[in-house]
Design an enzyme around this catalytic site. Structure first.
Site, mmCIF file in Angstrom:
data_model
loop_
_atom_site.group_PDB
_atom_site.id
_atom_site.type_symbol
_atom_site.label_atom_id
_atom_site.label_comp_id
_atom_site.label_asym_id
_atom_site.label_seq_id
_atom_site.Cartn_x
_atom_site.Cartn_y
_atom_site.Cartn_z
ATOM 1 N N ASP A 72 -33.382 -5.234 75.871
ATOM 2 C CA ASP A 72 -33.831 -3.977 75.425
ATOM 3 C C ASP A 72 -33.757 -3.890 73.813
ATOM 4 O OD1 ASP A 72 -34.023 -0.552 76.494
ATOM 5 O OD2 ASP A 72 -33.797 -0.952 74.178
ATOM 6 N N HIS B 124 -40.075 0.355 84.715
ATOM 7 C CA HIS B 124 -39.009 -0.455 84.133
ATOM 8 C C HIS B 124 -37.738 0.021 84.712
ATOM 9 C CE1 HIS B 124 -39.712 2.622 80.798
ATOM 10 N NE2 HIS B 124 -38.571 2.465 81.115
HETATM 11 P P1 AMP Z 1 -37.197 4.792 78.969
HETATM 12 O O1 AMP Z 1 -36.584 5.678 77.967
HETATM 13 O O2 AMP Z 1 -36.607 4.509 80.190
HETATM 14 O O3 AMP Z 1 -38.788 4.757 79.035
HETATM 15 O O4 AMP Z 1 -36.849 3.374 78.112
HETATM 16 C C1 AMP Z 1 -37.641 2.534 77.301
HETATM 17 C C2 AMP Z 1 -36.740 1.729 76.799
HETATM 18 O O5 AMP Z 1 -37.581 0.568 76.035
HETATM 19 C C3 AMP Z 1 -35.865 2.068 75.413
HETATM 20 O O6 AMP Z 1 -34.323 1.953 75.804
HETATM 21 C C4 AMP Z 1 -36.278 1.276 74.398
HETATM 22 O O7 AMP Z 1 -35.215 0.753 73.381
HETATM 23 C C5 AMP Z 1 -36.975 0.050 75.034
HETATM 24 N N1 AMP Z 1 -38.047 -0.432 74.173
HETATM 25 C C6 AMP Z 1 -39.205 0.120 73.576
HETATM 26 N N2 AMP Z 1 -40.010 -0.655 72.994
HETATM 27 C C7 AMP Z 1 -39.223 -1.965 73.165
HETATM 28 C C8 AMP Z 1 -39.793 -3.399 72.613
HETATM 29 N N3 AMP Z 1 -40.787 -3.444 71.758
HETATM 30 N N4 AMP Z 1 -38.888 -4.226 73.226
HETATM 31 C C9 AMP Z 1 -37.654 -4.081 74.024
HETATM 32 N N5 AMP Z 1 -37.550 -2.873 74.526
HETATM 33 C C10 AMP Z 1 -38.295 -1.768 73.947
#
Ligand code: AMP
Ligand code: ZN
Length: 134
Positions: free
Chosen positions: A31, A100
């Protein structure tokens, strides 16, 4: 792949990631804004917005992989505990609408908050919910 989906691009290697595991169905990446050291995401390579859209066999494989990764990551990172979190819908905290699973190693002193405020319900109120759901 869905053209405007960032996680489709991350899962399928269109955008570089810090990848810790890959097979035919999934990529597991770190993440970008981790809750703790090692916080990772299981991403199916196939697009599905949430758990309801993901085919049953992929859901099963995703949670089997979560178990495997939790054991391996806990061992390598010497974690004291482990949260497996999966959000569906904006109200539930989902911000990226490609299914995810969060893999979050926990450490005694990490000071993170992952949880909820427990409500106090009467037996009648619990029975009402039980009757709605069974
Ligand atoms: P959610 O709130 O369950 O939709 O989680 C989305 C997650 O994706 C968050 O923990 C973000 O930090 C992570 N995230 C968003 N964009 C990216 C990215 N480009 N690379 C890695 N993690 C990401
Ligand atoms: Zn996608």
């Amino acid at each position: 792949m869905k053209d405007d989906c960032i996680f489709c691009k991350l899962a399928n290697g269109v955008i570089p990631t810090h990848k810790i595991y890959e097979d035919d169905e999934f990529s597991v990446i770190l993440d970008a804004n981790p809750a703790t050291k090692g916080h990772a995401l299981i991403l199916p390579k196939e697009h599905a917005a949430n758990i309801y859209e993901l085919p049953d066999d992929t859901v099963a494989h995703a949670f089997q992989l979560a178990k495997k990764m939790a054991a391996k990551m806990s061992d390598k990172l010497k974690a004291d505990g482990f949260n497996i979190v999966q959000n569906n819908g904006e109200t539930a905290g989902q911000t990226v609408f490609h299914f995810h699973i969060h893999l979050i190693p926990r450490y005694k002193e990490d000071k993170q908050l992952i949880g909820w405020k427990p409500l106090k319900l009467s037996d009648e109120e619990l029975s009402e919910v039980e009757n709605m759901l069974k």
